[in-house]
Design a protein around this motif. Structure first.
Motif, mmCIF file in Angstrom:
data_model
loop_
_atom_site.group_PDB
_atom_site.id
_atom_site.type_symbol
_atom_site.label_atom_id
_atom_site.label_comp_id
_atom_site.label_asym_id
_atom_site.label_seq_id
_atom_site.Cartn_x
_atom_site.Cartn_y
_atom_site.Cartn_z
ATOM 1 N N ASP A 51 73.185 47.468 107.565
ATOM 2 C CA ASP A 51 73.247 46.426 106.705
ATOM 3 C C ASP A 51 74.790 46.103 106.581
ATOM 4 N N ARG A 52 75.764 46.971 106.847
ATOM 5 C CA ARG A 52 77.179 46.534 106.846
ATOM 6 C C ARG A 52 77.407 45.823 105.376
ATOM 7 N N PRO A 53 77.302 46.601 104.487
ATOM 8 C CA PRO A 53 77.417 45.877 103.086
ATOM 9 C C PRO A 53 78.872 45.532 102.872
ATOM 10 N N GLU A 54 79.089 44.438 102.184
ATOM 11 C CA GLU A 54 80.448 43.684 101.769
ATOM 12 C C GLU A 54 81.140 44.639 100.997
ATOM 13 N N LYS A 55 80.838 45.271 100.278
ATOM 14 C CA LYS A 55 81.431 46.283 99.275
ATOM 15 C C LYS A 55 81.359 47.702 99.838
ATOM 16 N N LEU A 56 81.733 47.783 101.159
ATOM 17 C CA LEU A 56 81.810 49.212 101.796
ATOM 18 C C LEU A 56 83.027 50.039 101.398
ATOM 19 N N THR A 57 84.069 49.348 101.255
ATOM 20 C CA THR A 57 85.411 50.130 100.605
ATOM 21 C C THR A 57 84.971 50.565 99.411
ATOM 22 N N LYS A 58 84.508 49.901 98.439
ATOM 23 C CA LYS A 58 84.199 50.260 97.324
ATOM 24 C C LYS A 58 83.294 51.593 97.188
ATOM 25 N N TYR A 59 82.207 51.166 98.111
ATOM 26 C CA TYR A 59 81.316 52.413 98.024
ATOM 27 C C TYR A 59 81.929 53.789 98.754
ATOM 28 N N ILE A 60 82.635 53.606 99.574
ATOM 29 C CA ILE A 60 83.546 54.645 100.123
ATOM 30 C C ILE A 60 84.574 55.435 98.999
ATOM 31 N N LEU A 61 85.386 54.491 98.266
ATOM 32 C CA LEU A 61 86.079 55.198 97.233
ATOM 33 C C LEU A 61 85.476 55.729 96.321
ATOM 34 N N LEU A 62 84.202 55.249 95.777
ATOM 35 C CA LEU A 62 83.086 55.777 94.940
ATOM 36 C C LEU A 62 82.906 57.273 95.539
ATOM 37 N N VAL A 63 82.471 57.279 96.649
ATOM 38 C CA VAL A 63 82.037 58.563 97.168
ATOM 39 C C VAL A 63 83.295 59.765 96.920
ATOM 40 N N LEU A 64 84.286 59.032 97.364
ATOM 41 C CA LEU A 64 85.728 60.154 97.538
ATOM 42 C C LEU A 64 85.901 60.480 96.089
ATOM 43 N N ILE A 65 85.734 59.794 95.328
ATOM 44 C CA ILE A 65 86.170 60.031 93.939
ATOM 45 C C ILE A 65 85.316 60.984 93.402
ATOM 46 N N SER A 66 83.834 60.735 93.666
ATOM 47 C CA SER A 66 82.965 61.813 93.219
ATOM 48 C C SER A 66 83.181 63.036 93.912
ATOM 49 N N ILE A 67 83.229 62.969 95.299
ATOM 50 C CA ILE A 67 83.608 64.507 96.007
ATOM 51 C C ILE A 67 84.666 64.965 95.262
ATOM 52 N N GLY A 68 85.770 64.219 94.811
ATOM 53 C CA GLY A 68 86.858 65.044 94.453
ATOM 54 C C GLY A 68 86.693 65.621 92.904
ATOM 55 N N ILE A 69 85.879 64.782 92.105
ATOM 56 C CA ILE A 69 85.339 65.685 90.753
ATOM 57 C C ILE A 69 84.585 66.796 91.112
ATOM 58 N N SER A 70 83.637 66.553 92.225
ATOM 59 C CA SER A 70 82.854 68.056 92.529
ATOM 60 C C SER A 70 83.952 69.269 92.868
ATOM 61 N N ILE A 71 84.775 68.799 93.624
ATOM 62 C CA ILE A 71 85.752 69.894 94.141
ATOM 63 C C ILE A 71 86.497 70.405 92.717
ATOM 64 N N PHE A 72 86.951 69.440 91.964
ATOM 65 C CA PHE A 72 87.708 69.935 90.679
ATOM 66 C C PHE A 72 86.802 70.850 89.912
ATOM 67 N N LEU A 73 85.625 70.390 89.697
ATOM 68 C CA LEU A 73 84.667 71.158 88.708
ATOM 69 C C LEU A 73 84.308 72.548 89.262
ATOM 70 N N TYR A 74 84.147 72.700 90.875
ATOM 71 C CA TYR A 74 84.112 73.850 91.522
ATOM 72 C C TYR A 74 85.339 74.861 91.359
ATOM 73 N N MET A 75 86.465 73.987 91.694
ATOM 74 C CA MET A 75 87.583 74.944 91.745
ATOM 75 C C MET A 75 87.962 75.593 90.226
ATOM 76 N N PHE A 76 87.632 74.958 89.240
ATOM 77 C CA PHE A 76 87.920 75.239 88.016
ATOM 78 C C PHE A 76 86.920 76.129 87.262
ATOM 79 N N LYS A 77 85.813 76.558 88.253
ATOM 80 C CA LYS A 77 84.931 77.580 87.748
ATOM 81 C C LYS A 77 83.917 76.803 86.755
ATOM 82 N N ILE A 78 83.887 75.420 86.672
ATOM 83 C CA ILE A 78 83.021 74.983 85.696
ATOM 84 C C ILE A 78 81.408 74.698 86.260
#
Length: 346
Positions: A51-78
């Motif tokens: 599909d090569r979406p126009e907002k691919l950059t935003k998608y990648i950014l959202l995914v990276l932020i989400s993974i970052g949040i997930s790592i944070f929650l795991y690191m702090f034993k939440i």
């Protein structure tokens, strides 16, 4: 389109299985994440490539932020490793079109997190209420505990009024502008950490000094008490403090020693009691965090010991929140609900 449909089917299947296994076994199996997760992620990436979406950059950014949040929650034993892995698969496997959808500028992937924590909080409150009713215990201690915490909140509030006035004045003088909200929030957090570490709020002289300073500088006025929103805010805070106190009070469960399993967390009291037994190899004190989960060897050691000591027929553990269940349920709601309601995209 076909790839998105297949992704949704696999995601629903993954969440359904995760709900079942977390409810029944308290586990999220790696083989399930691999067998369903890998094709799910591949399908999503293929869909993106085609599909090569126009907002691919935003998608990648959202995914990276989400993974970052997930790592944070795991690191702090939440949350635990299983929750981290499940959410990672959900992030990477959720169709990109859903990730780009939003409600009030909040991506669906963040809505999943918001729902998950909300479900968890409601679960804790509900379960605590049930226990309180069953045990016919008075809520007096919970109310008193909440009022003590509210008193501490008011102390910090008085200090923050002074701090905000000073920082706002200095910032305005230097930059001829009002201090940004995010800067003020960051400074407030730092200030709260500092005064808590110094432990100065226990002194009446300190509190009187802050209060007088607020009155002199105009940071505090009695007119604020005529605003009903102040009382609404305080009411909400007291309610939150009461629910937290209630959850903490009923955060434990007594089980027969034969029910003890790998991954469970002993209460601090139980761990101290067991650690003092010379015949038992187990000597680790539980701080009731995820770091204190029992290993299989520890469980076997405790089971053998308890079978020979009648006073340990029952053991107190910390209740497990089935977070993966709530995470999966939230994902199902967002995925299925997203098909019926149209929301704006980023």
């Amino acid at each position: 389109m076909i790839f998105e449909v297949l992704s949704i089917i696999l995601l629903i299947l993954l969440c359904s299985i995760s709900i079942y296994t977390d409810y029944k076994k308290g586990l999220i199996y790696n083989r399930v994440l691999l067998i369903i997760g890998i094709p799910l992620i591949v399908l999503n990436f293929v869909s993106i490539f085609i599909d090569r979406p126009e907002k691919l950059t935003k998608y990648i950014l959202l995914v990276l932020i989400s993974i970052g949040i997930s790592i944070f929650l795991y690191m702090f034993k939440i949350w635990a490793g299983g929750d981290f892995k499940l959410f990672s698969v959900i992030i990477l496997g959720m169709p990109y079109s859903y990730v780009l959808k939003s409600i009030n500028d909040l991506s669906y992937i963040f809505i999943v997190l918001l729902f998950s924590f909300s479900f968890g909080y409601i679960f804790l409150i509900g379960e605590s209420l049930v226990h309180m009713i069953k045990e016919k215990r008075s809520a007096k201690s919970i109310v008193l505990s909440s009022l003590v915490e509210f008193k501490n909140y008011l102390k910090i509030y008085v200090c923050i009024l002074f701090f905000n006035h000073i920082t706002d004045t200095i910032y305005s003088a230097l930059f001829q502008n009002q201090i940004p909200v995010w800067v003020q929030v960051g400074l407030n957090i730092g200030f709260i950490v500092l005064i808590r570490k110094l432990d100065i709020l226990k002194y009446k002289s300190v509190m009187i000094t802050f209060l007088l300073a607020d009155l002199i500088l105009g940071a505090f006025s009695f007119e604020m008490f005529s605003d009903y929103r102040v009382y609404v805010t305080w009411g909400i805070i007291i309610f939150i403090l009461m629910t937290r106190a209630m959850v903490q009070k009923y955060n434990y469960k007594e089980i027969k020693y034969t029910e003890l399993k790998k991954g469970m967390i002993l209460s601090t009291v139980s761990s101290i009691s067991l650690a003092n037994e010379k015949k038992l190899k187990f000597c680790r004190l539980s701080d009731e965090s995820l770091d204190s989960r029992l290993a299989q060897e520890e469980v076997e050691d405790i089971l053998i010991f308890c079978s020979q000591n009648e006073k340990y027929n029952n053991i107190t553990i910390v209740k497990k929140i089935p977070f993966a269940l709530f995470l999966s349920l939230a994902t199902l709601i967002v995925i299925i609900g997203g098909n019926y309601f149209e929301f704006e995209s980023f």
